[in-house]
Design an enzyme around this catalytic site. Structure first.
Site, PDB file in Angstrom:
ATOM      1  N   HIS A 264     -14.560  17.021   6.465  1.00  0.00           N
ATOM      2  CA  HIS A 264     -15.655  16.099   6.326  1.00  0.00           C
ATOM      3  C   HIS A 264     -16.708  16.312   6.962  1.00  0.00           C
ATOM      4  O   HIS A 264     -17.968  16.027   6.195  1.00  0.00           O
ATOM      5  CB  HIS A 264     -14.942  14.748   7.242  1.00  0.00           C
ATOM      6  N   GLU A 265     -16.913  16.851   8.039  1.00  0.00           N
ATOM      7  CA  GLU A 265     -18.326  17.111   8.938  1.00  0.00           C
ATOM      8  C   GLU A 265     -18.756  18.406   7.943  1.00  0.00           C
ATOM      9  O   GLU A 265     -20.099  18.185   7.711  1.00  0.00           O
ATOM     10  CB  GLU A 265     -17.969  17.378  10.202  1.00  0.00           C
ATOM     11  N   HIS A 268     -20.941  16.923   5.161  1.00  0.00           N
ATOM     12  CA  HIS A 268     -22.471  16.372   5.786  1.00  0.00           C
ATOM     13  C   HIS A 268     -23.250  17.674   5.859  1.00  0.00           C
ATOM     14  O   HIS A 268     -24.376  17.857   5.513  1.00  0.00           O
ATOM     15  CB  HIS A 268     -21.985  15.751   7.228  1.00  0.00           C
ATOM     16  N   GLU A 294     -22.560  10.159   3.282  1.00  0.00           N
ATOM     17  CA  GLU A 294     -21.166   9.886   3.603  1.00  0.00           C
ATOM     18  C   GLU A 294     -20.603  10.371   2.130  1.00  0.00           C
ATOM     19  O   GLU A 294     -19.284  10.764   2.141  1.00  0.00           O
ATOM     20  CB  GLU A 294     -20.896   8.449   3.972  1.00  0.00           C
TER      21      GLU A 294
END
Length: 500
Positions: A264-265, A268, A294
Site C-alpha cells: 500500500h505505502e 503512494h 490513495e
C-alpha cells in the site's frame, strides 16, 4: 519565463522549510524518543510559522501577480500556466489562515501524537479526550478562517481533495451504500465459506520483512530514492521527488498487516517518485490530491496485490519462506484467505468489501464533531453505535475503536473520505489501463510489473499537481469520479470467492 522563475526562486525557501518540517515529523514517528515531544513541538511550530509568513507576505503576492500577468496569454496546458495556477490556489488558502493559528495547529498536533500513542497503548480515551477537544476547536477555527458556502467540512476537505464538496462525498456514498449494503449482507451470511485463521499463526518478523522488501522492490519502488522503516501507524512521506520514504508495522501473529501495508505505502511512494524531474523543487511536485494518491496505493495493494495472478507468481516464494504454515496449502486457498470478508474492527486491516463502511463512519463523525452535533465525551459511544450499525459488531476496547487511527491527533480532519475516493478511482484507472494495455494481467502473473507502472507514470504520476483531480480523471478515463466501476469490480470478484 523570467517572472515564473523569480516566483519559483522565492518559493524554494518555503518548500525547503516544509520539507524540513516533514523530516522532523518522519523522525518523530520512527526514531525520536518520546521524551523529545515538547521540544519537537516547538521546532515544528517554528518551521511552520516561518514557512507560512514567508509564503503569505507582500513580496510573494507581488511575484504571483507578475507571474500571472506573464502567463495570461500562455497555453493553459503549459507547465508555467499550471504552476502559477497552483501557487495562486495555495496562496489564496494560506493567506486566509493567521500565522498564529498555523503555529498553534503545528504545536498542538505534534504534542497530540504522543498523547494519542500513549492513550492507544493504554486503551485510555479519557486521557486523549482533552487533546481531541483542542484539535477540533482548532479545526473549527481553521474552517471559519478559510470560509465556506455550505458546510464547514467543505473548507477542510478542499485541502486534501481540491474542488470536492461535502455534498459530493455524500452523493457518492449514498449511491455506494445502495449497492453495497445488500451485497455485504449477502456475504455476511456466508462468512464461514472462507477460513482465514491460518493467517493468524506465528510468522517470524524478520522473514516477513525480508519477503516484503523483495516484493516492493520488484514492484518498482526505487530504494536508491527511498527507504522503509517501522512506525506505530504506516505512512508515506517525502522531502524531494528523490527522497520518498515509507513505513510499515509488523505483527508476529498476523501476516497480512506488514505485507499489504508495505505494498500500500509503496503505491503512494511510486506515485511521488514518478513525478517529472523537471518539477523538482516546485509547487507542481507531489500528488494532486489524496484521493488520487490513495488510488495508487489501493490499486497496488488490492487490485494487484490481492489478485490471483499476483500470487500465482509469488506464492511459491511465500511457501518457501513459511513452509510450516503454507507448505500444504494451495494457492487457491491462500487467495481466498487474503480476500476473506469479515466484520473487522480495524480499518487498515479491513477487506475491500467492508473498507468503505469504515470510511463512512469516520466521515459522519467528523462532520458531527466539527458542527458541534456530537461532543468529544460522547464520541466513543457514537463510534461503537455506528460500528454496530455498519458492521454488526461493537469494539471491545477504544484502542480497537475510536483510538485506532492517527489522523485526528495529526489534525487531519477532512482526510478520511479520500480513502474511499481512492478506492473508486483505483478501479477507474485500472479499467483504462487494461483497455490501453490488455496484457497487464498476464504480465503481472509473470512477475513483470513494469508495463503497469509505465502506464501509471505516463498517464498520472508524471503530471504531479499540474491538473486538478477531476480534470486528471477526466483526461485519463473520459469521465469524472464514479462508483459504478468499483461496485462492478467488487461484485465480480467476491461473488466468485463466496459462491453467491
Amino acid at each position: 519565463m523570467e517572472e515564473v522563475q523569480a516566483l519559483n526562486l522565492r518559493l524554494a525557501d518555503v518548500l525547503n522549510l516544509n520539507y524540513a518540517a516533514a523530516l522532523l515529523g518522519w523522525d518523530q514517528q520512527t526514531y525520536m524518543p518520546s521524551g523529545g515531544a515538547n521540544a519537537r513541538a516547538e521546532q515544528l511550530a517554528t518551521l511552520s510559522k516561518l514557512a507560512h509568513e514567508l509564503f503569505v507576505d507582500d513580496d510573494t503576492a507581488r511575484l504571483i501577480e507578475n507571474a500571472e500577468a506573464a502567463v495570461k496569454d500562455a497555453d493553459p496546458d503549459s507547465d508555467d500556466a499550471a504552476l502559477v495556477r497552483v501557487i495562486r490556489h495555495d496562496f489564496d488558502i494560506q493567506t486566509k489562515l493567521p500565522t498564529s493559528l498555523v503555529t498553534a495547529i503545528a504545536r498542538e498536533t505534534t504534542l497530540a501524537h504522543e498523547v494519542w500513542a500513549k492513550a492507544r497503548a493504554e486503551n485510555d480515551f479519557a486521557g486523549f479526550a482533552p487533546t481531541l477537544e483542542k484539535i477540533y476547536d482548532l479545526m473549527r477555527q481553521k474552517a471559519e478562517a478559510l470560509g465556506y458556502e455550505e458546510r464547514p467540512y467543505d473548507a477542510l476537505l478542499d485541502e486534501y481533495e481540491p474542488g470536492m464538496k461535502t455534498n459530493d462525498v455524500e452523493t457518492l456514498f449514498a449511491g455506494l451504500r445502495e449497492d453495497l449494503v445488500p451485497f455485504v449482507a449477502a456475504i455476511f451470511e456466508r462468512l464461514d465459506h472462507v477460513d482465514e485463521s491460518l493467517l493468524h499463526e506465528q510468522y517470524d518478523v524478520d522473514k516477513q520483512a525480508e519477503f516484503g522488501l523483495a516484493v516492493i522492490k520488484q514492484l518498482g519502488y526505487d530504494m536508491t530514492r527511498g527507504r522503509q522503516d517501522k512506525a506505530v501507524h504506516p505512512f508515506t512521506t517525502g522531502f524531494s521527488i528523490n527522497d520518498i520514504r515509507i513505513t510499515t508495522r509488523y505483527y508476529p501473529d498476523y501476516l497480512p498487516t506488514a505485507l499489504f501495508g508495505s505494498i500500500h505505502e509503496t503505491g503512494h511512494a511510486m506515485y511521488e517518485q514518478g513525478c517529472a524531474q523537471k518539477y523538482e523543487g516546485t509547487a507542481l511536485a507531489g500528488g494532486v490530491s489524496l484521493g488520487v494518491h490513495e488510488s495508487q496505493s489501493r490499486l497496488w495493494e488490492n487490485i494487484v496485490g490481492r489478485s490471483r495472478g499476483f500470487w500465482n507468481h509469488y506464492y511459491p516464494a511465500l511457501q518457501a519462506t513459511f513452509p510450516q504454515q503454507f507448505g500444504s496449502v494451495s494457492v487457491d486457498e491462500f487467495y481466498r484467505m487474503i480476500n476473506a470478508v469479515s466484520r473487522s474492527l480495524i480499518r487498515v486491516e479491513a477487506d475491500e468489501v467492508t473498507y468503505n463502511l469504515h470510511i463512512m463512519l469516520r466521515f459522519e463523525m467528523e462532520n458531527d464533531l466539527l458542527e458541534g452535533k456530537l461532543a468529544v465525551a460522547d464520541a466513543p459511544a457514537a463510534w461503537n453505535a455506528k460500528m454496530e450499525q455498519y458492521m454488526g459488531i461493537v469494539p471491545p476496547t477504544d484502542a480497537k475503536g475510536i483510538l485506532q487511527d492517527v489522523h485526528w491527533s495529526s489534525g487531519l480532519v477532512g482526510y478520511f473520505p479520500t480513502y474511499s475516493l481512492g478506492n473508486f478511482l483505483s478501479v477507474q484507472y485500472w479499467d483504462q489501463a487494461l483497455k490501453d494495455v490488455p496484457a497487464i494481467p498476464e504480465q503481472i502473473e509473470q512477475g513483470n510489473f513494469e508495463p503497469l507502472l509505465a502506464w501509471l507514470r505516463e498517464n498520472i504520476h508524471q503530471y504531479g499537481r499540474k491538473y486538478w483531480p477531476q480534470e486528471l480523471t477526466q483526461r485519463v478515463t473520459g469521465e469524472k469520479i464514479q462508483t459504478r466501476s468499483f461496485v462492478r469490480y467488487l461484485k465480480n470478484k467476491y461473488t466468485a470467492i463466496y459462491d453467491l
